[in-house]
Design a protein around this motif. Sequence first.
Motif, PDB file in Angstrom:
ATOM      1  N   THR A  41       0.894  -1.321   0.123  1.00  0.00           N
ATOM      2  CA  THR A  41       0.089   0.123  -0.090  1.00  0.00           C
ATOM      3  C   THR A  41       0.968   1.162   0.060  1.00  0.00           C
ATOM      4  N   LEU A  42       0.996   1.977  -1.112  1.00  0.00           N
ATOM      5  CA  LEU A  42       1.677   3.242  -1.185  1.00  0.00           C
ATOM      6  C   LEU A  42       0.801   4.436  -1.200  1.00  0.00           C
ATOM      7  N   LYS A  43       1.555   5.470  -0.838  1.00  0.00           N
ATOM      8  CA  LYS A  43       1.109   6.766  -0.688  1.00  0.00           C
ATOM      9  C   LYS A  43       1.734   7.627  -1.372  1.00  0.00           C
ATOM     10  N   ASN A  44       1.254   8.364  -2.482  1.00  0.00           N
ATOM     11  CA  ASN A  44       2.202   9.306  -3.296  1.00  0.00           C
ATOM     12  C   ASN A  44       2.224  10.721  -2.704  1.00  0.00           C
ATOM     13  N   LYS A  45       2.855  11.641  -3.427  1.00  0.00           N
ATOM     14  CA  LYS A  45       3.240  13.007  -3.102  1.00  0.00           C
ATOM     15  C   LYS A  45       1.838  13.875  -2.884  1.00  0.00           C
ATOM     16  N   GLY A  46       0.854  13.428  -3.523  1.00  0.00           N
ATOM     17  CA  GLY A  46      -0.464  14.132  -3.451  1.00  0.00           C
ATOM     18  C   GLY A  46      -1.300  13.373  -2.211  1.00  0.00           C
ATOM     19  N   GLY A  47      -0.818  12.374  -1.664  1.00  0.00           N
ATOM     20  CA  GLY A  47      -1.477  11.970  -0.582  1.00  0.00           C
ATOM     21  C   GLY A  47      -2.471  10.947  -1.012  1.00  0.00           C
ATOM     22  N   LYS A  48      -2.373  10.285  -2.420  1.00  0.00           N
ATOM     23  CA  LYS A  48      -3.201   9.345  -2.899  1.00  0.00           C
ATOM     24  C   LYS A  48      -2.818   7.834  -2.368  1.00  0.00           C
ATOM     25  N   GLU A  49      -3.790   7.108  -2.103  1.00  0.00           N
ATOM     26  CA  GLU A  49      -3.306   5.651  -1.669  1.00  0.00           C
ATOM     27  C   GLU A  49      -3.499   4.686  -2.744  1.00  0.00           C
ATOM     28  N   GLN A  50      -2.763   3.827  -3.062  1.00  0.00           N
ATOM     29  CA  GLN A  50      -3.091   2.609  -4.017  1.00  0.00           C
ATOM     30  C   GLN A  50      -2.360   1.195  -3.353  1.00  0.00           C
ATOM     31  N   SER A  51      -3.262   0.335  -3.604  1.00  0.00           N
ATOM     32  CA  SER A  51      -2.679  -1.119  -3.023  1.00  0.00           C
ATOM     33  C   SER A  51      -2.470  -2.068  -4.289  1.00  0.00           C
ATOM     34  N   TRP A  52      -1.496  -2.809  -4.166  1.00  0.00           N
ATOM     35  CA  TRP A  52      -0.985  -3.825  -5.324  1.00  0.00           C
ATOM     36  C   TRP A  52      -1.128  -5.353  -4.566  1.00  0.00           C
ATOM     37  N   PHE A  53      -1.741  -6.166  -4.907  1.00  0.00           N
ATOM     38  CA  PHE A  53      -1.709  -7.284  -4.357  1.00  0.00           C
ATOM     39  C   PHE A  53      -0.948  -8.349  -5.204  1.00  0.00           C
ATOM     40  N   LEU A  54       0.033  -8.979  -4.490  1.00  0.00           N
ATOM     41  CA  LEU A  54       1.240  -9.855  -5.094  1.00  0.00           C
ATOM     42  C   LEU A  54       0.977 -11.098  -4.711  1.00  0.00           C
ATOM     43  N   ASP A  55       0.312 -12.056  -5.540  1.00  0.00           N
ATOM     44  CA  ASP A  55       0.119 -13.327  -4.914  1.00  0.00           C
ATOM     45  C   ASP A  55       1.230 -14.334  -5.176  1.00  0.00           C
ATOM     46  N   LEU A  56       2.193 -14.484  -4.428  1.00  0.00           N
ATOM     47  CA  LEU A  56       3.314 -15.315  -4.546  1.00  0.00           C
ATOM     48  C   LEU A  56       3.113 -16.466  -3.592  1.00  0.00           C
ATOM     49  N   LYS A  57       1.813 -16.932  -3.364  1.00  0.00           N
ATOM     50  CA  LYS A  57       1.380 -17.940  -2.739  1.00  0.00           C
ATOM     51  C   LYS A  57       0.604 -19.115  -3.612  1.00  0.00           C
ATOM     52  N   ASN A  58       0.065 -18.685  -4.619  1.00  0.00           N
ATOM     53  CA  ASN A  58      -0.668 -19.567  -5.545  1.00  0.00           C
ATOM     54  C   ASN A  58      -0.402 -19.372  -7.109  1.00  0.00           C
ATOM     55  N   LYS A  59      -0.681 -18.356  -7.449  1.00  0.00           N
ATOM     56  CA  LYS A  59      -0.642 -17.800  -9.012  1.00  0.00           C
ATOM     57  C   LYS A  59       0.628 -17.325  -9.393  1.00  0.00           C
ATOM     58  N   GLY A  60       1.269 -16.493  -8.463  1.00  0.00           N
ATOM     59  CA  GLY A  60       2.554 -15.860  -9.094  1.00  0.00           C
ATOM     60  C   GLY A  60       2.148 -14.763 -10.031  1.00  0.00           C
ATOM     61  N   THR A  61       1.053 -13.841  -9.344  1.00  0.00           N
ATOM     62  CA  THR A  61       0.710 -12.535 -10.046  1.00  0.00           C
ATOM     63  C   THR A  61       0.785 -11.526  -9.188  1.00  0.00           C
ATOM     64  N   ILE A  62       0.741 -10.187 -10.054  1.00  0.00           N
ATOM     65  CA  ILE A  62       0.492  -9.096  -9.178  1.00  0.00           C
ATOM     66  C   ILE A  62      -0.522  -8.083  -9.878  1.00  0.00           C
ATOM     67  N   GLU A  63      -1.478  -7.663  -9.099  1.00  0.00           N
ATOM     68  CA  GLU A  63      -2.677  -6.687  -9.575  1.00  0.00           C
ATOM     69  C   GLU A  63      -3.095  -5.560  -8.602  1.00  0.00           C
ATOM     70  N   LYS A  64      -3.582  -4.524  -9.530  1.00  0.00           N
ATOM     71  CA  LYS A  64      -3.902  -3.431  -8.484  1.00  0.00           C
ATOM     72  C   LYS A  64      -5.266  -3.652  -7.986  1.00  0.00           C
ATOM     73  N   VAL A  65      -5.368  -3.268  -6.881  1.00  0.00           N
ATOM     74  CA  VAL A  65      -6.517  -3.589  -6.168  1.00  0.00           C
ATOM     75  C   VAL A  65      -7.116  -2.325  -5.404  1.00  0.00           C
ATOM     76  N   ASP A  66      -8.450  -2.179  -5.198  1.00  0.00           N
ATOM     77  CA  ASP A  66      -8.832  -0.971  -4.371  1.00  0.00           C
ATOM     78  C   ASP A  66      -8.774  -1.124  -2.923  1.00  0.00           C
ATOM     79  N   LYS A  67      -9.232  -2.402  -2.621  1.00  0.00           N
ATOM     80  CA  LYS A  67      -9.094  -2.894  -0.922  1.00  0.00           C
ATOM     81  C   LYS A  67      -8.303  -4.038  -0.984  1.00  0.00           C
ATOM     82  N   PRO A  68      -7.454  -4.093  -0.188  1.00  0.00           N
ATOM     83  CA  PRO A  68      -6.241  -5.186   0.052  1.00  0.00           C
ATOM     84  C   PRO A  68      -6.975  -6.355   0.479  1.00  0.00           C
ATOM     85  N   PRO A  69      -6.835  -7.564  -0.299  1.00  0.00           N
ATOM     86  CA  PRO A  69      -7.453  -8.790   0.031  1.00  0.00           C
ATOM     87  C   PRO A  69      -6.999  -9.487   1.133  1.00  0.00           C
TER      88      PRO A  69
END
Length: 126
Positions: A41-69
Amino acid sequence: MSVTADGFDASPFLQQLADGLSDAATAKKAVSGVKAAIVFTLKNKGGKEQSWFLDLKNKGTIEKVDKPPKNDVQLILKDADFVKLADGKANGQKLFMNGKLKIKGNMMKATSIETVFKSLDPRPKL
């Protein structure tokens, strides 16, 4: 699938991670090495937050998500600090000790992330 987010300097690194994981062999290796579901979960200079889900448990993928799973570990930090970390210019432990990196969940899983960046780094090793 694009994982970039407007206004986030970390976007190229996350895209690089996604591109690296698009190779089935690399994704499989990353999953077997980390075995964790990780959220950035990153916060940029403008104060905006964005999360990314890195699935290195099952699929080996990364995706941009609105709400952390559901995840094993969540890393919360500023966009600029993430860039330094991904670039190898900052040390995760130092960021954590200085309060610039917050970790929720399994600390041991958090330490394996630097290895993932190193293994997926397309830049030549000198």
